[in-house]
Design a protein around this motif. Structure first.
Motif, PDB file in Angstrom:
ATOM      1  N   ASP A   1      87.215  17.724 102.803  1.00 12.12           N
ATOM      2  CA  ASP A   1      87.423  16.865 101.661  1.00 12.12           C
ATOM      3  C   ASP A   1      86.096  16.346 101.111  1.00 12.12           C
ATOM      4  O   ASP A   1      85.100  16.282 101.810  1.00 12.12           O
ATOM      5  CB  ASP A   1      88.280  15.676 102.046  1.00 12.12           C
ATOM      6  N   ARG A   2      86.169  15.906  99.901  1.00 16.10           N
ATOM      7  CA  ARG A   2      84.982  15.323  99.262  1.00 16.10           C
ATOM      8  C   ARG A   2      84.870  13.845  99.673  1.00 16.10           C
ATOM      9  O   ARG A   2      85.875  13.196  99.960  1.00 16.10           O
ATOM     10  CB  ARG A   2      85.097  15.455  97.764  1.00 16.10           C
TER      11      ARG A   2
ATOM     12  N   GLU B   1      84.438  11.183  97.961  1.00 15.04           N
ATOM     13  CA  GLU B   1      85.188  10.278  97.095  1.00 15.04           C
ATOM     14  C   GLU B   1      86.654  10.219  97.502  1.00 15.04           C
ATOM     15  O   GLU B   1      87.279   9.162  97.485  1.00 15.04           O
ATOM     16  CB  GLU B   1      85.063  10.705  95.625  1.00 15.04           C
ATOM     17  N   ARG B   2      87.198  11.361  97.844  1.00 12.15           N
ATOM     18  CA  ARG B   2      88.597  11.425  98.277  1.00 12.15           C
ATOM     19  C   ARG B   2      88.777  10.719  99.621  1.00 12.15           C
ATOM     20  O   ARG B   2      89.742  10.002  99.844  1.00 12.15           O
ATOM     21  CB  ARG B   2      89.037  12.887  98.379  1.00 12.15           C
TER      22      ARG B   2
ATOM     23  N   LEU C   1      86.977   8.292 100.725  1.00 14.53           N
ATOM     24  CA  LEU C   1      86.869   6.871 100.442  1.00 14.53           C
ATOM     25  C   LEU C   1      88.183   6.330  99.891  1.00 14.53           C
ATOM     26  O   LEU C   1      88.648   5.262 100.292  1.00 14.53           O
ATOM     27  CB  LEU C   1      85.728   6.613  99.453  1.00 14.53           C
ATOM     28  N   ALA C   2      88.786   7.069  99.001  1.00 16.14           N
ATOM     29  CA  ALA C   2      90.056   6.651  98.409  1.00 16.14           C
ATOM     30  C   ALA C   2      91.160   6.546  99.467  1.00 16.14           C
ATOM     31  O   ALA C   2      92.024   5.679  99.382  1.00 16.14           O
ATOM     32  CB  ALA C   2      90.472   7.623  97.309  1.00 16.14           C
ATOM     33  N   LYS C   3      91.117   7.402 100.469  1.00 20.40           N
ATOM     34  CA  LYS C   3      92.114   7.382 101.540  1.00 20.40           C
ATOM     35  C   LYS C   3      91.804   6.352 102.621  1.00 20.40           C
ATOM     36  O   LYS C   3      92.610   6.121 103.511  1.00 20.40           O
ATOM     37  CB  LYS C   3      92.222   8.771 102.190  1.00 20.40           C
ATOM     38  N   GLY C   4      90.616   5.742 102.559  1.00 22.81           N
ATOM     39  CA  GLY C   4      90.251   4.730 103.541  1.00 22.81           C
ATOM     40  C   GLY C   4      89.727   5.288 104.851  1.00 22.81           C
ATOM     41  O   GLY C   4      89.678   4.586 105.854  1.00 22.81           O
TER      42      GLY C   4
ATOM     43  N   LYS D   1      82.083   3.851 102.955  1.00 21.60           N
ATOM     44  CA  LYS D   1      81.428   4.038 101.660  1.00 21.60           C
ATOM     45  C   LYS D   1      80.834   5.436 101.603  1.00 21.60           C
ATOM     46  O   LYS D   1      80.640   6.083 102.622  1.00 21.60           O
ATOM     47  CB  LYS D   1      80.344   2.988 101.428  1.00 21.60           C
TER      48      LYS D   1
END
Length: 87
Positions: A1-2, A4-5, A7-10, A14
């Motif tokens: 995964d990237r 950013e993804r 990070l979005a998933k927790g 950062k």
């Protein structure tokens, strides 16, 4: 995964820029190693505690013993130096 993804998933705290990666992970590792004795003590005193409860207990101990604020817990370098000075 990237990143950013993730990070979005927790999954991560950062996204670390490449130029800062070495120092970021250096201090992250040192902090984790410095926290291990506190985690072991918490697990011995409360063997029925869940991992999240142990982590919360360690964070409370760090805040109280090192006179840090809760927002300071995000700074791995600062927490690490405080833990090492207490040892």
């Amino acid at each position: 995964d990237r990143p950013e993804r993730m990070l979005a998933k927790g999954v991560i705290r950062k996204v670390v820029p490449w130029r800062e990666a070495r120092s970021y992970f250096y201090w992250r590792l040192r902090r984790r190693l410095a926290e291990m004795p506190l985690q072991r003590r918490a697990e011995v005193r409360g063997p029925s505690l869940a991992p999240k409860e142990v982590a919360a207990l360690v964070q409370r101990t760090i805040v109280e013993a090192a006179s840090l604020s809760v927002s300071d817990l995000e700074d791995d370098k600062r927490v690490c130096t405080c833990l090492e000075s207490l040892a």
